[in-house]
Design a protein around this motif. Structure first.
Motif, PDB file in Angstrom:
ATOM      1  N   GLY A   1       2.745   0.745 -13.514  1.00 13.51           N
ATOM      2  CA  GLY A   1       2.907   2.112 -14.039  1.00 13.51           C
ATOM      3  C   GLY A   1       1.595   2.883 -14.002  1.00 13.51           C
ATOM      4  N   GLY A   2       0.514   2.244 -14.422  1.00 10.18           N
ATOM      5  CA  GLY A   2      -0.776   2.933 -14.501  1.00 10.18           C
ATOM      6  C   GLY A   2      -1.440   3.146 -13.163  1.00 10.18           C
ATOM      7  N   LEU A   3      -1.628   2.050 -12.420  1.00 14.13           N
ATOM      8  CA  LEU A   3      -2.434   2.138 -11.198  1.00 14.13           C
ATOM      9  C   LEU A   3      -1.653   2.517  -9.943  1.00 14.13           C
ATOM     10  N   VAL A   4      -0.341   2.282  -9.948  1.00 10.66           N
ATOM     11  CA  VAL A   4       0.429   2.573  -8.733  1.00 10.66           C
ATOM     12  C   VAL A   4       1.224   3.878  -8.864  1.00 10.66           C
TER      13      VAL A   4
ATOM     14  N   THR B   1      -4.218 -17.118  -9.759  1.00  7.56           N
ATOM     15  CA  THR B   1      -4.264 -16.390 -11.030  1.00  7.56           C
ATOM     16  C   THR B   1      -3.909 -14.905 -10.891  1.00  7.56           C
ATOM     17  N   TYR B   2      -4.275 -14.304  -9.759  1.00 13.52           N
ATOM     18  CA  TYR B   2      -3.951 -12.884  -9.570  1.00 13.52           C
ATOM     19  C   TYR B   2      -2.430 -12.702  -9.579  1.00 13.52           C
ATOM     20  N   CYS B   3      -1.745 -13.593  -8.866  1.00 19.39           N
ATOM     21  CA  CYS B   3      -0.273 -13.496  -8.804  1.00 19.39           C
ATOM     22  C   CYS B   3       0.345 -13.823 -10.158  1.00 19.39           C
ATOM     23  N   SER B   4      -0.255 -14.795 -10.847  1.00 21.69           N
ATOM     24  CA  SER B   4       0.344 -15.222 -12.110  1.00 21.69           C
ATOM     25  C   SER B   4       0.134 -14.217 -13.229  1.00 21.69           C
ATOM     26  N   TRP B   5      -1.013 -13.507 -13.173  1.00 20.35           N
ATOM     27  CA  TRP B   5      -1.363 -12.684 -14.329  1.00 20.35           C
ATOM     28  C   TRP B   5      -1.556 -11.196 -14.063  1.00 20.35           C
ATOM     29  N   ILE B   6      -1.924 -10.815 -12.836  1.00 20.15           N
ATOM     30  CA  ILE B   6      -2.367  -9.427 -12.648  1.00 20.15           C
ATOM     31  C   ILE B   6      -1.491  -8.590 -11.702  1.00 20.15           C
ATOM     32  N   CYS B   7      -1.019  -9.165 -10.623  1.00 20.19           N
ATOM     33  CA  CYS B   7      -0.458  -8.370  -9.518  1.00 20.19           C
ATOM     34  C   CYS B   7       0.567  -7.311  -9.969  1.00 20.19           C
ATOM     35  N   PRO B   8       0.240  -6.023  -9.792  1.00 22.49           N
ATOM     36  CA  PRO B   8       1.167  -4.974 -10.239  1.00 22.49           C
ATOM     37  C   PRO B   8       2.469  -4.966  -9.435  1.00 22.49           C
TER      38      PRO B   8
ATOM     39  N   GLY C   1       0.806  -1.231   0.000  1.00 24.27           N
ATOM     40  CA  GLY C   1       0.000   0.000   0.000  1.00 24.27           C
ATOM     41  C   GLY C   1       0.830   1.267   0.000  1.00 24.27           C
ATOM     42  N   GLY C   2       2.009   1.198   0.620  1.00 22.55           N
ATOM     43  CA  GLY C   2       2.863   2.374   0.716  1.00 22.55           C
ATOM     44  C   GLY C   2       3.276   2.912  -0.641  1.00 22.55           C
ATOM     45  N   TRP C   3       3.319   2.033  -1.658  1.00 26.79           N
ATOM     46  CA  TRP C   3       3.715   2.505  -2.992  1.00 26.79           C
ATOM     47  C   TRP C   3       2.696   3.492  -3.535  1.00 26.79           C
ATOM     48  N   ASP C   4       1.409   3.105  -3.604  1.00 26.12           N
ATOM     49  CA  ASP C   4       0.466   4.093  -4.168  1.00 26.12           C
ATOM     50  C   ASP C   4       0.155   5.220  -3.188  1.00 26.12           C
ATOM     51  N   ASP C   5       0.293   4.936  -1.881  1.00 26.71           N
ATOM     52  CA  ASP C   5       0.132   6.015  -0.907  1.00 26.71           C
ATOM     53  C   ASP C   5       1.209   7.075  -1.166  1.00 26.71           C
ATOM     54  N   GLY C   6       2.432   6.609  -1.390  1.00 27.89           N
ATOM     55  CA  GLY C   6       3.537   7.535  -1.651  1.00 27.89           C
ATOM     56  C   GLY C   6       3.326   8.339  -2.916  1.00 27.89           C
ATOM     57  N   PHE C   7       2.984   7.645  -4.017  1.00 25.16           N
ATOM     58  CA  PHE C   7       2.798   8.361  -5.285  1.00 25.16           C
ATOM     59  C   PHE C   7       1.594   9.299  -5.238  1.00 25.16           C
ATOM     60  N   SER C   8       0.584   8.971  -4.410  1.00 27.99           N
ATOM     61  CA  SER C   8      -0.603   9.838  -4.338  1.00 27.99           C
ATOM     62  C   SER C   8      -0.289  11.156  -3.619  1.00 27.99           C
TER      63      SER C   8
ATOM     64  N   LEU D   1      -8.427  -2.172  -7.717  1.00 24.56           N
ATOM     65  CA  LEU D   1      -7.958  -3.484  -8.167  1.00 24.56           C
ATOM     66  C   LEU D   1      -7.815  -4.533  -7.058  1.00 24.56           C
ATOM     67  N   CYS D   2      -7.294  -4.141  -5.920  1.00 17.41           N
ATOM     68  CA  CYS D   2      -6.837  -5.138  -4.936  1.00 17.41           C
ATOM     69  C   CYS D   2      -7.963  -6.056  -4.427  1.00 17.41           C
ATOM     70  N   PRO D   3      -7.864  -7.366  -4.682  1.00 12.40           N
ATOM     71  CA  PRO D   3      -8.916  -8.277  -4.224  1.00 12.40           C
ATOM     72  C   PRO D   3      -8.902  -8.486  -2.709  1.00 12.40           C
TER      73      PRO D   3
END
Lengths: 383, 148
Positions: free
Chosen positions: A247-250, A213-220, A169-176, A266-268
Motif C-alpha cells: 500500500g505504501g511503497l507500491v 528473509t526478504y520473501c518471508s518478512w518484507i516483500c510487498p 516493476g509494472g505495479w509501481d510504474d503503473g501507479f506512478s 526497497l528492492c534488493p
C-alpha cells in the motif's frame, strides 16, 4: 519547434517502421505460437493472436512515433498484472486459496521468483545448497530457469531488467502514472541508497537463518501473488507487513511522487542490477553539446537516476533502468540510448534500434506466457 | 583507441543481442546445465533431509529422515527430524521413533487426522516439540524439534 525537430529525427516512415518490426514479428511469432498456431481451442488461439498483435503493434509504434517509455510501460504494466493474475489463478485452482500452506513448503512447491537470488548467494557458496522451498528444475517457475533468465537479462540489460523484465516493476510504474503532477516533490536522494542497505541486511539475515528473509518478512508483492497462510501471530504480522509495504511503497507513494518508490527505496535485486549496469553494453548517454540544461529529464526520471550534477558532468548514474522517460522528455535529443564505447551524440539511431530490439524482445517473450494466460482467462469469462 | 572502443562496444552489444535471441529457445537446456551445478540442490531445511530408514507396513510407509542440524558456517544446536507417512493412512496413527538409530526409542508421535491434532511424548531431553504436523499430497508429514 523543438519537439517537431526531435520527432523528425527519431520517428520513421510507416514503411521503414514496418521493416524494423519485421524481425520482431518473425521471432515473436515463433516464440508465441511455437511456429504452429493452434486454433483448436478458439479462446486460446485468440488470446495468442491478441498478444502477438499487441507486442508487435507496440514495437512498431516505438519506431513510428520515436517514443519509447509510454509504449514500453503498456506492456510492462500488463505483464505485472498478468503475472499476478496467473499466480493467483494457479493458486486458487490448485489450492483454493491465495496463501500457501505448510505442506506446500514441506513439499517444495513454492514458485520461485528472481527477488530470492540475492539471498541465495552466500548460502550457495558456504553450504552448497539453495535456501528456498521450490523446484530446482521442472514445474512452474523453477529455480534454474529463473536464475538463467535473470543472469542473462542482467548481463545484457543491467538495471534495464527493472524496466524491461521485472514482472513486479509494472505495479509501481503503473501507479506512478496515475496523477499528472506529483503531490510530494522534494525527496532526499539519499533514499536511493536504501536498497543497498536492504540488500546487505537480507544477505546477512538469510545466511544466518538459512531462510529467504526478504520473501518471508518484507516483500510487498506477496500482496499480489501468494503468501503464507495466516495461522499465528507471526504469519499475521507478516501479512500485515506485506500489505502495508504494498500500500505504501507500491500504491500511495508512487501516486503522490510520480516515482517508482518500491524499486528506488526497497528492492534488493534492484541494488544488484544497479551494480551490473557497469558491464552492460547498453547505456543512456548525455550529449553535452546539445543539452540546454532544462533538467526536464531530472524531473521525470522515476528512479532518481539523474541529478543536475549528472547532467552537468554529462554522465547518467548507474541507477538508470533505461526506461526511456528522460529520452522521450528531451526536446533536444541530448539524452539518448547509447552503446558502451560509442561517444555521446553519435550513432543515436543505431544504438536505439539495437537496444529496443534486444530489450523489447526479452520483455515480449518473457511476458507472453502470462499475458496469453490472462487474456485466455478473460475471454473464457466473457464468452 | 577510440575506434577500438567503438568496435568493442558494438561487438558487446551484438553479443547481447545473440544471447537474448538464444535465451528462450535454449532455456530448457541452459536450465538443465545450471541445475547440475554442485550448489543447485535444496537445503535439507527445506527437503527435510535424506531418508535414513523406511518402515513398511500393510497400507503405508513411514520414512524417517536424518536429523537436520545444518547452519550457515557450522552446525546449529537446534534442528529437527522429519517423518513422512505415505499411502492409505488410518484416521489415527501412532509411531515410536528412534531418529538416531541407537536402538532406543526417542519419542512417540500420535496423529489424529480427523481433528488435525498431533501429540508428542519425548523419551529424552533432546526431543523438544512438534514444529510441523500437516496433511500432504502423499499422506502426512511431521517435523519434531531437536536439540543437540
Amino acid at each position: 519547434m523543438d519537439n517537431a525537430l526531435k520527432t523528425a529525427v527519431m520517428r520513421k516512415s510507416f514503411g521503414k517502421s514496418l521493416l524494423y518490426t519485421l524481425p520482431m514479428i518473425l521471432i515473436t511469432f515463433m516464440f508465441i505460437s511455437g511456429g504452429k498456431p493452434n486454433f483448436s481451442d478458439p479462446a486460446s488461439g485468440l488470446a495468442m493472436l491478441m498478444v502477438f498483435l499487441l507486442v508487435n503493434v507496440l514495437y512498431f509504434l516505438m519506431h513510428f512515433t520515436g517514443k519509447t517509455d509510454r509504449l514500453r510501460a503498456i506492456l510492462f504494466i500488463i505483464f505485472a498484472m498478468s503475472l499476478s493474475y496467473t499466480l493467483i489463478h494457479n493458486m486458487l485452482e490448485v489450492r483454493k486459496s491465495m496463501s500457501f500452506s505448510e505442506a506446500d513448503i514441506l513439499e517444495c512447491k513454492i514458485p520461485f521468483c528472481h527477488l530470492v537470488i540475492p539471498m541465495m548467494i552466500l548460502p550457495a557458496a558456504f553450504t552448497k545448497s539453495i535456501i528456498f522451498p521450490g523446484s530446482i528444475i521442472g514445474g512452474f517457475a523453477n529455480i534454474s530457469s529463473m536464475v538463467v533468465l535473470w543472469v542473462v537479462a542482467t548481463i545484457v540489460l543491467g538495471r534495464g531488467f527493472c524496466s524491461w523484465g521485472c514482472f513486479y516493476g509494472g505495479w509501481d510504474d503503473g501507479f506512478s502514472r496515475f496523477t499528472k503532477r506529483p503531490v510530494i516533490k522534494k525527496i532526499s536522494e539519499l533514499w536511493k541508497l536504501m536498497p543497498f542497505a536492504v540488500l546487505l541486511m537480507v544477505i546477512l539475515t538469510a545466511a544466518l537463518t538459512l531462510m529467504p528473509t526478504y520473501c518471508s518478512w518484507i516483500c510487498p508483492f506477496k500482496a499480489v501473488t501468494e503468501f503464507e497462510q495466516v495461522t499465528s501471530v507471526e504469519s499475521a504480522t507478516k501479512a500485515g507487513i506485506f500489505l502495508s509495504l504494498f500500500g505504501g511503497l507500491v500504491v500511495v507513494l508512487p501516486v503522490m511522487t510520480k516515482k517508482r518508490t518500491q524499486c528506488s527505496f526497497l528492492c534488493p535485486l534492484g541494488a544488484i542490477n544497479t551494480l551490473s549496469n557497469k558491464i552492460t553494453p547498453f547505456t543512456v548517454k548525455i550529449d553535452k553539446n546539445s543539452c540546454s540544461e532544462c533538467y526536464k529529464c531530472v524531473d521525470v526520471c522515476p528512479l532518481f537516476a539523474l541529478t543536475r550534477e549528472d547532467i552537468k558532468s554529462g554522465k547518467v548514474s548507474m541507477f538508470c533502468s533505461k526506461c526511456g522517460k528522460c529520452v522521450d522528455a528531451c526536446s533536444k535529443q541530448a539524452i539518448h540510448y547509447g552503446i558502451r564505447g560509442i561517444p555521446a551524440g553519435t550513432m543515436k539511431n543505431f544504438s536505439r534500434n539495437l537496444f529496443l530490439f534486444v530489450s523489447f524482445l526479452f520483455m515480449a517473450v518473457f511476458s507472453a506466457g502470462s499475458i496469453i494466460n490472462t487474456f485466455h482467462g478473460l475471454l473464457k469469462l466473457i464468452f | 583507441m577510440k575506434k577500438v572502443k567503438i568496435i568493442a562496444g558494438i561487438c558487446w552489444a551484438f553479443a547481447g543481442l545473440i544471447l537474448i535471441i538464444i535465451l528462450f529457445p535454449g532455456l530448457n537446456a541452459f536450465s538443465v546445465s545450471v541445475s547440475k551445478l554442485s550448489f543447485m540442490k535444496l537445503n535439507p531445511r527445506y527437503t527435510g533431509g535424506e531418508i535414513s530408514r523406511q518402515i513398511i507396513s500393510e497400507n503405508c510407509t513411514l520414512d524417517i529422515r536424518k536429523p537436520v542440524f545444518n547452519g550457515f558456517l557450522k552446525e546449529s544446536n537446534s534442528g529437527f527430524v522429519q517423518m513422512d507417512w505415505r499411502g492409505t493412512l488410518p484416521e489415527r496413527f501412532k509411531d515410536s521413533i528412534d531418529y538416531d538409530n541407537d536402538g532406543k526409542k526417542d519419542f512417540c508421535i500420535s496423529v489424529n487426522r480427523t481433528e488435525s491434532k498431533s501429540d508428542l511424548v519425548g523419551f529424552n531431553d533432546k526431543v523438544k516439540k512438534i514444529l510441523i504436523s500437516t496433511p500432504t499430497s502423499y499422506g502426512w508429514a511431521a517435523r519434531v524439534g531437536l536439540e543437540k
